[in-house]
Design an enzyme around this catalytic site. Structure first.
Site, short mmCIF file in Angstrom:
data_model
loop_
_atom_site.label_atom_id
_atom_site.label_comp_id
_atom_site.label_asym_id
_atom_site.label_seq_id
_atom_site.Cartn_x
_atom_site.Cartn_y
_atom_site.Cartn_z
N ASP A 1 -1.64 23.89 6.91
CA ASP A 1 -1.27 24.91 6.73
C ASP A 1 -2.93 25.32 6.64
O ASP A 1 -3.81 25.29 6.35
CB ASP A 1 -0.23 25.10 4.82
CG ASP A 1 0.91 25.25 4.95
OD1 ASP A 1 1.49 24.81 6.12
OD2 ASP A 1 1.41 25.27 3.89
N ASP B 1 4.39 25.40 0.44
CA ASP B 1 4.00 26.00 -0.05
C ASP B 1 5.14 26.82 -0.53
O ASP B 1 5.42 27.62 -1.36
CB ASP B 1 2.53 26.77 -0.18
CG ASP B 1 2.39 28.46 0.79
OD1 ASP B 1 4.17 28.08 1.96
OD2 ASP B 1 2.11 29.18 0.87
N ASP C 1 9.87 25.03 2.80
CA ASP C 1 9.04 23.68 3.38
C ASP C 1 9.52 22.58 2.91
O ASP C 1 8.59 21.09 3.76
CB ASP C 1 6.95 23.56 3.27
CG ASP C 1 6.32 25.44 3.82
OD1 ASP C 1 6.86 25.08 5.32
OD2 ASP C 1 5.54 26.07 3.20
#
Length: 1108
Positions: free
Chosen positions: A517, A823, A827
């Site tokens: 990310d 997070d 996901d």
């Protein structure tokens, strides 16, 4: 290779549940492969083809060939257990998944779900009897809590919740009345004072549950004792003791049997101490995993506390991805949906409203936002009851552990064959009169030697054979993985990584790509609004505040205050407000405060009708508000270009409506900010007809907020600086053969700018497709096209969680070993699908954390790189230990076999072999498996998951050292008497020779332990002083060896050595250092030796029975 217990396979196959060590039948066989369609067969298609394995044929017949134990089918796990040659099942399988207990756990869960209250009463009664839990209310006649403290009883709350009794809740006056009885406030929560918390814990219990006590040290002693060969040695020692005392008297006759018994006990104690230390480390790490941090409202402020500190009366804000920390009732909720599968066993999402207001502890928030009032904690909840009943960890195996069981089984079969050969030769020589004692007398003469002496002689021979099995079967080899993992996990905690799944540690060493990310991982997640447009005016606060129309400011503040999951706590003394929420929310709230927003006042001016929580698919969130004049405003906030696409008008800074058609200004402003690494957020609203708003609660809950014909209010650019050290971390990964890819939901221009800043993109040439791609473009490709494009993607912008999942799947099909960070709740599928799922400890939701293998506690990419180092270190340390142990194995076996066949005696007796076994097994594992990672590890390519454990470099080092040791010690064995007679009396030379052989052999291992530290480096001493445990174990071994030779000669059948003999022993061992340097100059082929051996091995591997 199959090993099955004489009675049943259940024990060995069920992991650490087996405590029975009986004769085992070992069958060297080609096992039937699993069905072609089985999960185990499909799982092994994800091979690391980029790391030297692409042309290795998959050996589906090998039960130890399990590339990944994550989500492995039960049949595959059962197969390798049945195939392992095991001497001590209770120890070998202690840290593997206990398949039988896993089944029992599922049965217990179902039982508790069906009979929760009955089981709870029984458990409370039992715990009260054991004084392990303070029960404040007797089970039969609950005493009323003093109404002066709280206006409701514990049992009344439990009864209401058990029946999900809405009428009882209404009798209390609904959630408002119940909170009043619990001396709490739905808006401000409880008073945050220690006295109040103590009263609540005393009245309603704590949010903890009784845990099963860990195994005591004596239990580990008992399990170490279960080794079959050690039991045989103890029996042999007892018989030898009895016969020795009978024939030679107590004073002299107890030495042979007593020394073997003492050596066995020493092995057991040292093994138990090592295992007990590991268990303490795992216990501490498990406690850390369960300590979830959650948010509660206390005194009007949002504070973070441990889940164990929750009390009845607490108000808990809930958002998507959170775990429900206790039982409770709904206060407010918008689109609130709960996944109750963890409690009900059914994969069903339950929507919560005032008709279904009860929350069960342990469930997950699947969608929406809201808040709840805690009504039950700890053992008074079904979740607490469930945890109390199944809290014992059932273990988990790792791929390396499975492979090492295969190696141990192969070595064990070879060692077993050697032991049988030695036993046969020694017995034949003994009974044919070819075995002589120290004085040269024949030990067995037919018709003259007494039965007791013959039995004693046979027992000594049998003891030597069994001891060879002890040395040959490397029981500690698979357990060395557990040792190095326990050490690594503890050290990784200091490096801000909490390991949830053991196998992830070692798999991380094979990772070829990291899909990271952007926000919070590559960047600091410390966001600030640095640029803002209201209309077409670029405003700087507070200078431009007077130039803005009050109506525009009012609308912006209204949208920011109500359409947020954050909060602004405004102290009564008028001090600076305390802003909480996600970093993005905090940045926007801070900006609105500068605009003059009074958070509580603004919120009180309107009522929330419905909320559409921020959605990572749509990249925006909305709120419908009813104002004091009954008009309705719908506010949206989200990704700037997406919200802008729904706008038809904008409000300029003077408060005038302007058409947005044909305007490129805003798009250019967004692109300009994005190119400067700014995250762009747009704020918009629209008016809505009151009569079109759904009137009843059910319709309102299902209402889709209008998202078109919006009026743009503002666009803000948020700066989130890159983390310090991120560029170095990316460079280290690149040098190590690990490609870092950025997968972000942000604007593609922002993603490019940050990627360039972080070093993920290196030049403008990289900025073209498909190196830089949008999620929607990737998802539109066919499956085969995605597989081809995925390898080239470096940055994916404007991606959804599903795009991340598709990327992970495509990369894995292409042979990559994928680590992915995440997070959010959405996901979770990607984290679960990846070879290693890395969730974020600060910003990560509980759903993401539970789906992950490792939690990065500081959300930092630098910590991810440290995890890669540790993963490689695990693999490297195991290889060091294998090289060291196999060198000892080969040398000890060859020396004893050659000596036994040629001369009828063995230079290394049972006690000496047990001491050598202790050095190479438990102490060797402690010394070599705990080596800290070095920078050298990150200069290699990733380790292929099917690369041979024993590399050509290891074979070279092993053969060089083993040949030297065998050659020198056999020369001493056959020619030592003649050499020593020149300097020592004839009567002493035989014992002196055997003592010298034993001492020199031990010193060879001590010096070779240094060589094993650096199999592929010339300087084996680099960093040795940093590993105090290694130095300590070398010193301990050295001191104990001196004590054995100088003071325990009666036990070990050795004699004292003078300083010359000590120097010779040290010199023989010391030669291994320069020899290692010379050996490393020998070039080795790139093709692994195991590749040449695999074909004949497959032909040899036919059903064949061996009896242990």
């Amino acid at each position: 290779m199959t090993a099955t217990s004489g009675g049943s396979n259940d024990g060995a196959s069920d992991g650490n549940n087996n405590n029975n060590n009986v004769f085992v039948t070992v069958t060297v066989a080609a096992h039937p492969a699993a069905d072609d369609d089985s999960p185990s067969t499909s799982a092994v298609h994800h091979i690391d083809v980029n790391v030297h394995d692409d042309d290795i044929p998959e050996d589906s017949e090998d039960p130890f060939d399990i590339a990944q134990t994550k989500n492995a089918p039960r049949e595959a796990l059962q197969r390798w257990r049945q195939a392992a040659l095991v001497l001590n099942a209770s120890r070998r399988f202690r840290y593997t998944l206990d398949l039988k207990k896993e089944e029992e756990k599922l049965q217990k869960k179902n039982l508790i779900r069906a009979h929760a209250q009955v089981i709870r009463a029984a458990l409370l009664f039992k715990l009260a009897g054991e004084r392990e839990l303070v029960v404040t209310t007797p089970a039969r006649t609950p005493a009323r809590i003093n109404v002066g403290d709280f206006g409701v009883e514990l049992e009344a709350l439990a009864s209401m919740f058990k029946e999900h009794d809405l009428s009882a809740l209404e009798e209390y006056g609904g959630v408002q009345g119940l909170s009043h009885l619990l001396k709490s406030s739905p808006e401000k929560g409880i008073i945050d004072s220690n006295d109040d918390l103590l009263r609540r814990r005393s009245a309603f219990g704590t949010n903890t549950y009784p845990r099963k006590k860990g195994k005591s040290f004596f239990r580990f002693l008992w399990e170490a004792w279960q080794d079959l060969t050690l039991i045989i040695l103890i029996v042999a020692a007892v018989v030898s003791l009895v016969l020795g005392i009978k024939t030679e008297g107590l004073e002299e006759g107890w030495y042979d049997g007593g020394s073997i018994a003492f050596a066995v006990l020493l092995v057991i104690v040292v093994t138990a101490v090592s295992d007990y230390r590991q268990s303490l480390q795992f216990r501490n790490l498990n406690a850390e995993k369960q300590n979830i941090q959650i948010e509660v409202i206390r005194g009007g402020r949002i504070v973070k506390i441990s889940i164990f500190d929750i009390v009845v009366g607490d108000v808990v804000p809930l958002k998507i991805g959170d775990q429900v920390p206790a039982d409770g009732v709904l206060i407010t909720g918008h689109s609130l949906a709960i996944d109750e599968s963890s409690m009900t066993g059914e994969s069903k999402i339950v929507h919560k409203d005032h008709k279904a207001p009860f929350f069960m502890s342990g469930c997950k928030v699947a969608d929406g936002v809201g808040s709840m009032l805690v009504t039950g904690v700890g053992i008074n909840t079904e979740w607490g009851l469930l945890m109390a009943s199944i809290s014992e960890d059932t273990g988990e195996e790792t791929p390396l552990q499975v492979r090492l069981n295969g190696v141990a089984t192969f070595i064990g079969v070879v060692g077993l064959s050697v032991a049988v050969l030695v036993l046969g030769v020694l017995l034949a020589r003994y009974f044919t009169g070819n075995t002589k004692d120290l004085e040269g007398n024949v030990e067995f003469v037919r018709g003259k030697t007494s039965v007791s002496r013959a039995i004693d002689g046979v027992i000594k021979i049998f003891t030597i054979a069994v001891t060879i099995v002890v040395v040959a079967v490397p029981e500690g080899l698979p357990l060395a993985v557990t040792l190095t993992l326990a050490y690594s996990m503890r050290k990784m905690m200091a490096d801000k990584a909490l390991v949830r799944r053991l196998s992830a540690c070692e798999t991380m060493g094979s990772a070829t790509t990291i899909c990271s990310d952007k926000t919070g991982t590559l960047t600091l997640n410390q966001m600030t609004v640095v640029e803002a447009y209201v209309g077409k005016k670029n405003i700087n606060l507070p200078d431009d505040l007077p130039d803005l129309n009050p109506d525009v400011i009012s609308l912006i503040n209204e949208g920011v205050a109500q359409n947020t999951s954050g909060n602004v706590f405004e102290p009564k003394d008028g001090g600076e407000g305390e802003i909480t929420g996600s970093p993005t929310e905090k940045a926007i709230l801070s900006w609105a405060v500068k605009l003059g927003m009074k958070f509580d006042l603004t919120k009180s001016n309107s009522t929330i009708l419905h909320i559409f929580p921020f959605n990572s698919e749509k990249k925006r969130g909305g709120a419908a508000l009813k104002l004091a004049d009954s008009s309705v405003h719908i506010h949206w906030k989200g990704a700037a270009e997406i919200v802008l696409g729904s706008c038809t008008q904008y409000l300029d800074s003077d408060g005038q409506l302007q058409s947005i058609d044909g305007e490129d200004f805003f798009k250019e402003a967004i692109d300009d900010m994005a190119a400067r690494s700014l995250r762009c957020i747009a704020i918009a609203y629209r008016s809505y007809e009151t009569d079109r708003v759904p009137s009843n609660e059910e319709d309102l809950a299902q209402w889709s907020l209008p998202e078109h014909e919006l009026v743009l209010l503002a666009i803000v650019g948020i700066k989130d600086p890159c983390r310090p050290g991120v560029k170095d971390a990316v460079r280290v990964c690149t040098n190590a053969g690990v490609k870092v890819r950025m997968v972000t939901g942000d604007n593609i221009q922002t993603a490019k700018a940050i990627a360039l800043e972080c070093g993920i993109l290196s030049s403008n040439d990289d900025l073209a497709e498909p190196n830089v791609l949008e999620g929607k473009t990737f998802r539109a490709l066919s499956e085969s096209e995605r597989e081809q494009v995925a390898k080239r993607i470096t940055v994916m912008g404007r991606s959804s969680p599903n795009d991340k999942l598709l990327l992970v799947q495509a990369l894995r099909k292409g042979g990559e070993v994928v680590a992915v960070t995440g997070d959010g709740t959405n996901d979770a599928p990607a984290l679960h699908e990846a070879d290693i799922g890395l969730s974020m400890g600060i910003q990560g939701t509980e759903v993401a954390k539970e789906s992950s293998d490792i939690i990065i506690l500081d959300d930092d990419i630098v910590s991810v790189v440290k995890v890669v180092r540790w993963g490689r270190s695990v693999y490297a340390n195991i290889q060091k230990f294998i090289q060291f142990q196999l060198t000892v194995n080969v040398a000890a076996l060859v020396i004893n076999v050659v000596a036994a066949v040629s001369s009828g005696g063995v230079p290394l007796n049972a006690v000496q072999l047990l001491w050598v076994n202790l050095i190479m097994d438990t102490l060797g594992a402690l010394a070599l498996a705990t080596e800290p990672p070095t920078d050298h590890l990150m200069h290699r390519t990733p380790v292929g998951r099917r690369e041979p454990l024993i590399t050509n470099i290891m074979w070279r080092n092993l053969i060089v050292q083993a040949l030297y040791q065998v050659a020198v010690l056999l020369v001493l064995h056959f020619g030592g008497d003649q050499i020593l007679r020149k300097y020592y009396p004839r009567a002493r030379t035989h014992q002196l020779k055997n003592t010298l052989i034993f001492n020199a052999f031990v010193f060879c291992q001590i010096f070779n332990e240094f060589n094993a530290r650096k199999p592929d480096e010339m300087n084996v001493f680099r960093g040795v002083t940093k590993n105090r445990l290694f130095i300590g174990i070398i010193a301990f071994t050295l001191v104990l060896q001196i004590i054995i030779i100088e003071f325990l000669g009666k036990f070990t059948s050795t004699v004292r050595l003078d300083w010359k003999m000590w120097l010779i022993s040290i010199a023989i061992g010391l030669v291994s250092w320069p020899l290692a340097v010379v050996g490393k100059l020998i070039a080795v082929p790139k093709t692994p030796f195991s590749r040449y051996l695999s074909k004949p091995w497959r032909l040899i591997r036919k059903p064949r029975g061996l009896l242990l």
